[in-house]
Every structure is written in C-alpha cells, then in structure tokens.
Design a protein around this motif. Structure first.
Motif, PDB file in Angstrom:
ATOM      1  N   ASN A 445       0.835  -1.194   0.000  1.00 40.01           N
ATOM      2  CA  ASN A 445       0.000   0.000   0.000  1.00 40.01           C
ATOM      3  C   ASN A 445       0.875   1.253   0.000  1.00 40.01           C
ATOM      4  O   ASN A 445       1.958   1.274   0.584  1.00 40.01           O
ATOM      5  CB  ASN A 445      -0.892   0.024   1.243  1.00 40.01           C
ATOM      6  CG  ASN A 445      -1.877  -1.122   1.281  1.00 40.01           C
ATOM      7  OD1 ASN A 445      -2.170  -1.743   0.259  1.00 40.01           O
ATOM      8  ND2 ASN A 445      -2.403  -1.422   2.462  1.00 40.01           N
ATOM      9  N   LEU A 447      -0.142   4.420   1.306  1.00 44.70           N
ATOM     10  CA  LEU A 447      -0.355   5.077   2.591  1.00 44.70           C
ATOM     11  C   LEU A 447      -1.384   4.297   3.382  1.00 44.70           C
ATOM     12  O   LEU A 447      -2.467   3.992   2.868  1.00 44.70           O
ATOM     13  CB  LEU A 447      -0.839   6.515   2.377  1.00 44.70           C
ATOM     14  CG  LEU A 447      -1.371   7.267   3.598  1.00 44.70           C
ATOM     15  CD1 LEU A 447      -0.267   7.502   4.619  1.00 44.70           C
ATOM     16  CD2 LEU A 447      -2.000   8.602   3.180  1.00 44.70           C
ATOM     17  N   VAL A 468      -5.033  14.295   4.327  1.00 46.50           N
ATOM     18  CA  VAL A 468      -4.166  13.898   3.218  1.00 46.50           C
ATOM     19  C   VAL A 468      -4.640  14.671   2.000  1.00 46.50           C
ATOM     20  O   VAL A 468      -5.759  14.476   1.528  1.00 46.50           O
ATOM     21  CB  VAL A 468      -4.231  12.382   2.962  1.00 46.50           C
ATOM     22  CG1 VAL A 468      -3.331  11.999   1.782  1.00 46.50           C
ATOM     23  CG2 VAL A 468      -3.843  11.607   4.223  1.00 46.50           C
ATOM     24  N   ILE A 486      -4.317   4.087  -1.047  1.00 44.18           N
ATOM     25  CA  ILE A 486      -4.579   4.617   0.300  1.00 44.18           C
ATOM     26  C   ILE A 486      -5.494   3.631   1.012  1.00 44.18           C
ATOM     27  O   ILE A 486      -6.589   3.330   0.529  1.00 44.18           O
ATOM     28  CB  ILE A 486      -5.249   5.998   0.257  1.00 44.18           C
ATOM     29  CG1 ILE A 486      -4.386   7.006  -0.509  1.00 44.18           C
ATOM     30  CG2 ILE A 486      -5.517   6.510   1.667  1.00 44.18           C
ATOM     31  CD1 ILE A 486      -5.046   8.372  -0.679  1.00 44.18           C
ATOM     32  N   PHE A 496      -9.556  13.370   3.016  1.00 41.79           N
ATOM     33  CA  PHE A 496      -8.684  12.975   1.918  1.00 41.79           C
ATOM     34  C   PHE A 496      -9.170  13.745   0.698  1.00 41.79           C
ATOM     35  O   PHE A 496     -10.219  13.424   0.132  1.00 41.79           O
ATOM     36  CB  PHE A 496      -8.759  11.471   1.697  1.00 41.79           C
ATOM     37  CG  PHE A 496      -8.412  10.666   2.933  1.00 41.79           C
ATOM     38  CD1 PHE A 496      -7.146  10.134   3.088  1.00 41.79           C
ATOM     39  CD2 PHE A 496      -9.347  10.482   3.949  1.00 41.79           C
ATOM     40  CE1 PHE A 496      -6.815   9.411   4.235  1.00 41.79           C
ATOM     41  CE2 PHE A 496      -9.032   9.769   5.098  1.00 41.79           C
ATOM     42  CZ  PHE A 496      -7.762   9.231   5.246  1.00 41.79           C
ATOM     43  N   ASN A 499      -6.342  14.593  -4.084  1.00 46.14           N
ATOM     44  CA  ASN A 499      -5.245  13.697  -4.402  1.00 46.14           C
ATOM     45  C   ASN A 499      -5.431  13.125  -5.805  1.00 46.14           C
ATOM     46  O   ASN A 499      -6.552  13.007  -6.293  1.00 46.14           O
ATOM     47  CB  ASN A 499      -5.173  12.569  -3.383  1.00 46.14           C
ATOM     48  CG  ASN A 499      -4.976  13.087  -1.974  1.00 46.14           C
ATOM     49  OD1 ASN A 499      -3.937  13.638  -1.653  1.00 46.14           O
ATOM     50  ND2 ASN A 499      -6.000  12.938  -1.139  1.00 46.14           N
ATOM     51  N   ILE A 509      -8.671   3.762  -3.271  1.00 42.19           N
ATOM     52  CA  ILE A 509      -8.821   4.041  -1.841  1.00 42.19           C
ATOM     53  C   ILE A 509      -9.710   2.955  -1.239  1.00 42.19           C
ATOM     54  O   ILE A 509     -10.808   2.700  -1.728  1.00 42.19           O
ATOM     55  CB  ILE A 509      -9.461   5.419  -1.596  1.00 42.19           C
ATOM     56  CG1 ILE A 509      -8.625   6.529  -2.245  1.00 42.19           C
ATOM     57  CG2 ILE A 509      -9.609   5.688  -0.104  1.00 42.19           C
ATOM     58  CD1 ILE A 509      -9.270   7.917  -2.158  1.00 42.19           C
TER      59      ILE A 509
END
Length: 682
Positions: A445, A447, A468, A486, A496, A499, A509
């Motif tokens: 992964n 993050l 993030v 993520i 989040f 991104n 994600i």
C-alpha cells in the motif's frame, strides 16, 4: 492612542510621558492608577523581551559528527547526531528548531526512532527536518552492491557478492529503477495435495538450487482481489512440498454460512487455486534482461543487465533495513509537533514473505499468519479460540511507521523504492497531515491510515484528524498487487482531498473493515469510524491487474448517521480497467455513506456498488446510503426504498458532459501541481 504608548512608556517628563499622564487623568481613578502602575512596571522591566533566536542545525553526507553542526560549512554527517543535538536544546528559551539537510544519501544502520524527547515542547513552533533549498536528501535503508563480474558469458548474467548485512532482500534497484525478480511460468503440470503438489516424474525444479526460497504466486488465488504467495519447502522428482504455515493458511481457511437460523456453521475450507500462476526467485528463471536473483545460500547476487547498462559504473542498491523512520509507540508520551519537508525516503524492504509465513493475503495486503492462523486469526467469537476483533488479520508494516503521534506533518516528501507499505499512520495517530507528497514504486500500500486491531479504541488509541491532500499516488503495489494506494482502517474525522491516484493494479482508496459478518446475516463489526470525507480526488487507470474492487471501496459501518458517516463527494473517476467491480463500491455492511457530486466515465464495470440488507439493525431495511447528483455512465438514476436514496443522478455518454466545476476541482490543485512532474533522486 497607540498600544505601544502604554506598553513602552517614554522616560518621565518627556512629551510622550506628559501625553500619557493626561490620558490617565481622564480615566476613572482606579483604572488610571492601574494603567500607570503597569506602564511603570513595564518601563522598569528588562528590555530583553524580543523573540528567541531560531536554532539551526546542518547535516550533510560529507560532514562529520565531530563538527559543531551549527553552520552549513561545518555540518553533522548523520541524522542520529542531529537528533541528539535537537534533544539537547532548551526549547523553553529557544526559537524554532530546524535540521537542514543537504542533498545526498543518508544511509541508516538502524531506524531513526522518535520519542517524546524529539517533540516540540516550547512556544516557538514545530521542529523541522527539511531539505535545504534545491537539495534532494535521500533517507536510505539500502546498501550498494559492487564488485560485479561476468558470471555466465553465454547468457550474459553478472554476479556480485552480497555486501555485509544483506542476508535477504526482495528488491534490487539499478540506477534508481526497480529490477524484476527472476520469474516465469511453472514448468510442469501439478496436482494439488494436502501438503503441496505431485508432479510427473522428472520435474526440472528438483535440480533447482536454493529451493526453500522459490516462491509460488497465485494471481486471484484467494479471491479476485488477492495475490497470495507461498514459498516452497522442498522439491523432488515427483513431489513439491510447500512451506508451513503458509500452505495451511492458504488452503484450510474456515468458510462460514448461515445455514440454520442465525447459527454460524463451518461448511468447508477456502483454498488457493490448484496451480500457481507464476514462479519467482529461482536462478533458472533468470532469462530476461532486467531481472535478478539472490542465492541466499552462497550470498551471491545475480543480474541480467538491460541493453546499455554498465555494472562497473551503475548504482545498484539493495534494502537492508525494514524501517526508516518510526516512533516508540508510547501512548503516555506521544511524539508530536514535527515537520518533515522535502525528504525522499527510499530503499527499505520487507522479507517476512520469504519466510515460511509467506504472504497468505486476505485483502489490501492484510494476511493470515502464524501456525493455525487459518482457524483462529481474526475470527473472534465465530470459532472456538478465535482472536478478536473480527477481521484483525496481520497488517503489512510501513517502511515509515508511526503510532501514538500527534501533529506530525509530511510536506513535499517522497516515498519511493520501498518494499512494504510506504507510510503508516497507525493507532493513536492524531492531527497528522500529508501535503503535496509523492508515493510511487512501493511494493505494498502507498499510505495506511489507522488499523483494524482496535475497532472501539480509547481516546488515546484513536486515529483521528488526519488530512491527506494534494498528493500523488501512482505505480504503488507493484509487488503485492492486491494492495491499494490509500488504505483507511478504523479512523475518525479525517479528510482525503485533491489527491491524484493513477496506474495502480487494484483499488485506489480502501475504507473501513469488518462488514463481512453480514454474509452470514450477522451485524457488521461495531467500530468507531465516523466523520471521514473523500473529496475532489482524481482516480484513473486503476484495477489494471486484479478485480472486484473500485476507485473508492468501502466495507463496514462508517458512522451512526448520514451526517457523521462517510462522505464521498466531487471525485472524478475514469478508465477503470477491470471488467468486474464498481467505480464507487459499497461492499458488505457499508452503512451511513453519502455519495454526491461525483463523476465517472469509461468504467469497465458498474459505476456504483449495491445495496445490502441491514443485518446490523436487522429490521428489514437496507444499509443506509444516500446517492445523489452524480454524473456517470450507465448508473442508477433513481431508487428510493427503505433507507437507500438514489436520486437526481445524471447518466452521461461522454466525458465532456461532466460539469467543468467537477473536473477543475478534482486532483492536485495549485500551488502543488509541480509534484506531478517530480522525479526521484537516483
């Protein structure tokens, strides 16, 4: 009257003093007396009330730890020496503390471990570890492999002795590019048995060296979203014995069903597919330029160079450390108030899959491990002796791994050439930020935020307040292709946004955990997740290898109401490659999710997941979802029953029908767009 005339009075008898006394006489007596006393007290106080001077330390790979380290001309050499210097500063009297890093490689012999002693305790602000202007410092856990000689002129294979400290590695990098471990197809037909496989007589693998490090890979082996890996124990001319406990954990998993009321019954075992889809890490497979092999028995590295590569001058790096940066995990004395800026973290590994544990994947690089793990791990009350909470399987570590930390900030940092997960903000991480960072060429992964070991944490244990934003995730999960860019576990009040995620083999994600009990008509795992938002992200070219995932995947309960549940808003998603799965995927037990204002096109699967019966409330309704005002191709336009609302969605036939406002707001925003063209230091 200016404040300065009261706080900084002039000498008695001066014009300024007379004006001030005139003002005081016009105020009520008690107020005037008080102000006069304050003024004279300030006048009599020492003049040295100016802000404390900032403290700077300097570090360079060409420096010396015997230097003072207080100037760029006499820097320290190591991060450990700089850490000692920072700890010695009296923060009560100092200004802001900055560790300035010159460009070059900072090779670690052990992880840089942060404790409360490394934290900001004064009033001057955070402690900075930052790159000097224009510099590219690399914090490295690797060693250089040198001394290459031509080992096989006919095949063009070169070899070098493994350097001191390199006993095992799953990664090798040549001039900053990840080389491929020797890999190929299984050379013989096999039949699965309880301990491995039988083969026809004359299995060529029986003569292969270093058999206990040969690895079988199973693409989609334990579900279309997984890629488990198991080492071989031994090979004879007719028998392949697989390593334990990996083999049992991958072939004997408990299957459950609700076949009798609400009683969970064991009905069978889940097993990997009969034959591996590929074989890795054997010298006879070293036939393609750009591949390498490590013989751990002879401590020799082999490499078949690409055209034009000169191993006499090439920089060949192999990771030795697993962890580059970590915290001491002390919940009563958290690490806090530290900023990392402009630093590249590289060349850290992860070798547990090379052991008999292997890599028996569940999902998103979580695995079953340990002897008998298939029968107990994460099964909680479903089986006798089950470990809790449900779904608490083994988590792959992060090469940068923090727990019980507050207000740690990563700004324009780069996580690249890593062998586990990139950055893990684990249990007790609170108020952390990740801004304008790059995550690429990571084995697992990119993050991880939070975990699944504490479904109902205490206040100290909770992972909360993470932000993030404006970061770029691409080419992650390059080795463990069931990984995600993520991964978000049991997390609270985190955001989040903006991104960009692209070119990943599975999901972009992944959110939540523990919804699977609804497969047996039981409540999803209770947990503390709430208040998480996934906003204005750009996700594309995902699910290029595995299936049954999506751009944003959710499993389990995400809040207690739609107001404090998960919000997926304003995301732009396109070019989902796998023909199975969903663009925005609400999987088992997903509850209290709002999906609004997103846009999806060129999705080779459904744009949205599906509704599920709500076995948590068990009142005959569906898991509560609100899905409105989205723009997508071939998606549901309207549905309203029980607690699921689907309304006002627009089906489009081309990308140019998406509102320009959604397109403009999605992905990395100014002033951070330069990270999209960032290139790593070699």
């Amino acid at each position: 009257m200016p404040r300065t005339s009261l706080l900084h009075p002039t000498r008695p008898g001066s014009p300024g003093s007379r004006r001030r006394l005139g003002l005081l006489r016009s105020l009520p007596a008690c107020v005037g007396l008080a102000l006069a006393l304050i003024g004279w007290a300030v006048a009599a106080a020492p003049a040295a009330r100016a802000a404390a001077a900032p403290v700077n330390f300097y570090v360079s790979p060409t420096g010396s730890d015997s230097n003072a380290g207080t100037s760029a001309s006499a820097p320290f050499q190591t991060l450990a020496r700089a850490q000692t210097a920072v700890r010695a500063v009296d923060q009560a009297t100092s200004g802001e503390i900055t560790v300035n890093l010159a460009g070059g490689d900072y090779r670690l012999s052990q992880p840089l471990t942060l404790t409360a002693a490394d934290s900001s305790t004064g009033t001057a602000g955070d402690i900075w570890w930052k790159a000097e202007a224009g510099a590219q410092p690399v914090v490295s856990g690797g060693v250089q492999v040198t001394g290459w000689t031509l080992a096989n002129a006919a095949s063009g294979i070169w070899s070098a002795p493994a350097p001191a400290g390199l006993t095992d590695t799953r990664q090798l990098y040549v001039n900053g590019v990840r080389a491929q471990r020797a890999t190929g197809a299984l050379p013989i037909t096999v039949t699965q048995t309880a301990t491995g496989y039988t083969t026809a007589a004359g299995d060529p693998m029986a003569s292969w060296p270093n058999q206990s490090h040969i690895e079988f890979v199973y693409k989609g082996g334990l579900g279309a979203w997984t890629e488990p890996r198991c080492p071989v124990a031994s090979i004879t001319s007719t028998t392949i014995t697989m390593a334990q406990p990996c083999w049992a954990n991958s072939t004997e998993r408990v299957l459950r069903t609700d076949g009798s009321g609400r009683t969970v019954e064991l009905v069978g075992r889940q097993s990997i597919t009969e034959a591996p889809t590929s074989v890795e890490n054997a010298y006879p497979l070293l036939t393609t330029p750009g591949q390498w092999y490590l013989n751990t028995a002879t401590h020799t590295v082999y490499y078949l160079p690409l055209s034009g590569q000169n191993l006499a001058t090439a920089d060949v790096e192999a990771p030795v450390l697993q962890t580059l940066l970590t915290s001491d995990g002390n919940p009563s004395a958290e690490v806090h108030g530290i900023i990392f800026q402009g630093i590249q973290f590289s060349y850290a590994g992860y070798t547990v899959p090379d052991t008999t544990t292997g890599f028996s994947e569940i999902q998103a690089t979580y695995t079953i491990s340990g002897t008998g793990g298939y029968a107990t791990q994460g099964l909680c009350t479903f089986v006798s002796g089950g470990t809790c909470p449900y779904g608490n399987w083994t988590k792959m570590p992060g090469n940068i791994d923090l727990t019980y930390d507050h207000n740690i900030h990563f700004d324009h940092d780069y996580f690249v050439h890593l062998g586990a997960a990139g950055l893990d903000l684990g249990d007790g991480s609170q108020g952390d930020t990740v801004t304008a960072c790059v995550f690429t060429d990571i084995s697992g992964n990119g993050l991880d935020v939070g975990g699944v070991d504490l479904n109902e944490p205490t206040t100290v244990q909770a992972t909360t307040g993470t932000v993030v934003k404006d970061s770029h995730f691409y080419n992650t999960s390059v080795e463990y292709q069931g990984g995600v860019a993520i991964d978000v576990g049991y997390v609270q009040d985190s955001t989040f946004l903006n991104n960009q995620i692209n070119n990943v083999p599975y999901t972009g994600i992944s959110v939540g955990w523990g919804g699977w009990p609804d497969k047996v008509k039981l409540p999803a795992e209770p947990n503390s997740s709430q208040g998480n938002a996934f906003t204005d992200n750009l996700i594309y070219d995902h699910m290029s290898v595995l299936a049954d995932g999506g751009a944003i995947y959710t499993n389990g309960i995400t809040g207690s109401t739609l107001a404090n549940g998960e919000h997926i808003t304003g995301n732009l998603i396109h070019d989902q490659i796998s023909p199975t799965g969903h663009g925005i995927y609400t999987d088992n037990g997903s509850s209290y999710i709002t999906i609004t204002g997103n846009a999806e096109y060129d999705i080779a699967a459904d744009v949205w997941g599906s509704k599920h019966t709500n076995y948590t409330l068990n009142n005959g309704t569906d898991d509560p979802l609100q899905i409105e005002d989205n723009y997508w191709t071939n998606g549901p336009a309207a549905y309203n029953a029980d607690s699921v609302l689907i309304a006002n969605n627009t089906n489009i036939t081309a990308a140019d029908q998406i509102p320009a406002s959604i397109v403009a707001a999605a992905g990395v925003q100014s002033p951070y767009t330069s990270i999209l063209s960032w290139t790593p230091a070699e």
